[in-house]
Motif scaffolding. Sequence first.
Motif, PDB file in Angstrom:
ATOM      1  N   PRO A  18     178.167  57.127  35.636  1.00 52.67           N
ATOM      2  CA  PRO A  18     177.995  58.585  35.782  1.00 52.67           C
ATOM      3  C   PRO A  18     176.567  59.046  35.511  1.00 52.67           C
ATOM      4  O   PRO A  18     175.926  58.593  34.562  1.00 52.67           O
ATOM      5  CB  PRO A  18     178.952  59.161  34.736  1.00 52.67           C
ATOM      6  N   GLY A  19     176.085  59.923  36.397  1.00 50.59           N
ATOM      7  CA  GLY A  19     174.794  60.565  36.198  1.00 50.59           C
ATOM      8  C   GLY A  19     173.578  59.684  36.356  1.00 50.59           C
ATOM      9  O   GLY A  19     172.466  60.114  36.062  1.00 50.59           O
ATOM     10  N   THR A  20     173.737  58.462  36.834  1.00 53.85           N
ATOM     11  CA  THR A  20     172.589  57.554  36.969  1.00 53.85           C
ATOM     12  C   THR A  20     172.395  57.171  38.431  1.00 53.85           C
ATOM     13  O   THR A  20     173.250  57.438  39.273  1.00 53.85           O
ATOM     14  CB  THR A  20     172.800  56.243  36.174  1.00 53.85           C
ATOM     15  N   VAL A  21     171.268  56.529  38.699  1.00 54.55           N
ATOM     16  CA  VAL A  21     171.059  55.911  40.003  1.00 54.55           C
ATOM     17  C   VAL A  21     170.995  54.397  39.844  1.00 54.55           C
ATOM     18  O   VAL A  21     170.476  53.688  40.696  1.00 54.55           O
ATOM     19  CB  VAL A  21     169.809  56.462  40.724  1.00 54.55           C
ATOM     20  N   ASP A  70     178.407  63.519  40.202  1.00 53.52           N
ATOM     21  CA  ASP A  70     177.936  63.078  38.891  1.00 53.52           C
ATOM     22  C   ASP A  70     178.807  62.039  38.204  1.00 53.52           C
ATOM     23  O   ASP A  70     178.399  61.450  37.229  1.00 53.52           O
ATOM     24  CB  ASP A  70     177.728  64.281  37.961  1.00 53.52           C
ATOM     25  N   ARG A  97     173.540  62.086  43.997  1.00 57.79           N
ATOM     26  CA  ARG A  97     173.395  62.672  42.649  1.00 57.79           C
ATOM     27  C   ARG A  97     172.735  64.049  42.735  1.00 57.79           C
ATOM     28  O   ARG A  97     173.161  64.985  42.063  1.00 57.79           O
ATOM     29  CB  ARG A  97     172.583  61.745  41.741  1.00 57.79           C
ATOM     30  N   GLU A  98     171.711  64.182  43.573  1.00 58.81           N
ATOM     31  CA  GLU A  98     171.029  65.481  43.722  1.00 58.81           C
ATOM     32  C   GLU A  98     171.960  66.531  44.324  1.00 58.81           C
ATOM     33  O   GLU A  98     171.828  67.717  44.024  1.00 58.81           O
ATOM     34  CB  GLU A  98     169.778  65.323  44.589  1.00 58.81           C
ATOM     35  N   SER A 101     178.063  52.635  40.235  1.00 58.18           N
ATOM     36  CA  SER A 101     176.990  53.329  39.545  1.00 58.18           C
ATOM     37  C   SER A 101     177.600  54.180  38.436  1.00 58.18           C
ATOM     38  O   SER A 101     178.486  54.998  38.703  1.00 58.18           O
ATOM     39  CB  SER A 101     176.219  54.221  40.528  1.00 58.18           C
ATOM     40  N   LEU A 136     172.258  56.932  46.973  1.00 63.30           N
ATOM     41  CA  LEU A 136     172.835  57.270  45.673  1.00 63.30           C
ATOM     42  C   LEU A 136     172.061  58.425  45.035  1.00 63.30           C
ATOM     43  O   LEU A 136     172.660  59.362  44.488  1.00 63.30           O
ATOM     44  CB  LEU A 136     172.820  56.032  44.771  1.00 63.30           C
ATOM     45  N   THR A 137     170.746  58.387  45.109  1.00 64.37           N
ATOM     46  CA  THR A 137     169.915  59.452  44.548  1.00 64.37           C
ATOM     47  C   THR A 137     170.215  60.788  45.219  1.00 64.37           C
ATOM     48  O   THR A 137     170.356  61.816  44.541  1.00 64.37           O
ATOM     49  CB  THR A 137     168.418  59.096  44.682  1.00 64.37           C
ATOM     50  N   PRO A 185     182.445  58.684  46.645  1.00 58.56           N
ATOM     51  CA  PRO A 185     182.574  59.711  45.607  1.00 58.56           C
ATOM     52  C   PRO A 185     184.017  60.192  45.503  1.00 58.56           C
ATOM     53  O   PRO A 185     184.713  60.311  46.510  1.00 58.56           O
ATOM     54  CB  PRO A 185     181.656  60.839  46.076  1.00 58.56           C
TER      55      PRO A 185
END
Length: 180
Positions: free
Chosen positions: A136-139, A109, A104-105, A134, A100-101, A50
């Motif tokens: 932006p904003g996805t998994v 982002d 994001r949580e 990945s 990754l999930t 990140p």
Amino acid sequence: MPSPTADGPVSRAGLPPPKGPGWTDRVRAPDDVDEGLDEFGNRVTGKWMPKGIDSELWERIRGATIEGYLGFGAKVLKDFTRACVYTRDYRDLDDLRRILTVLRELGVDGWLDYKRDCDTARGLYGRGALYWHSPPGTVAIDVPPWSVGREMDHEAVAAPASLPPAASVDVMPQSGPGPS
């Protein structure tokens, strides 16, 4: 142990620490990593990287790592421009997506890049060194259109079997001149 210099402590090699931003905080998950090798002789550990995080986001990543919700370790640059969240096996897409999930949580982002540790050991940096990314904003885990490491793996298959496997690298180096 060599005595410190005006630049700070001296490494075991007797050299002053690098002047670059350097890694400032490293944490480990409660369980150990059992490093394996892939079919090319490469170590299978890797890292999500990140970028542009702040101290609050780092504290969330740090806590989730220590509690065992992310990979087996994490580190951040002093200026918070980049962090690394280490994974056990780049081939395990279910585990990569799980991590990754969680990232994001936690609030990561933007684009997330993934790099294998064997590619860091090979000295590969920049966009061509990425193994996954990945959006932006996805998994979603996408394959970049080109990867130096993938090219090197395919060349290794074509090379004679007498060549040694890729060099190893400390998956969480204690110091370094810049981002992995």
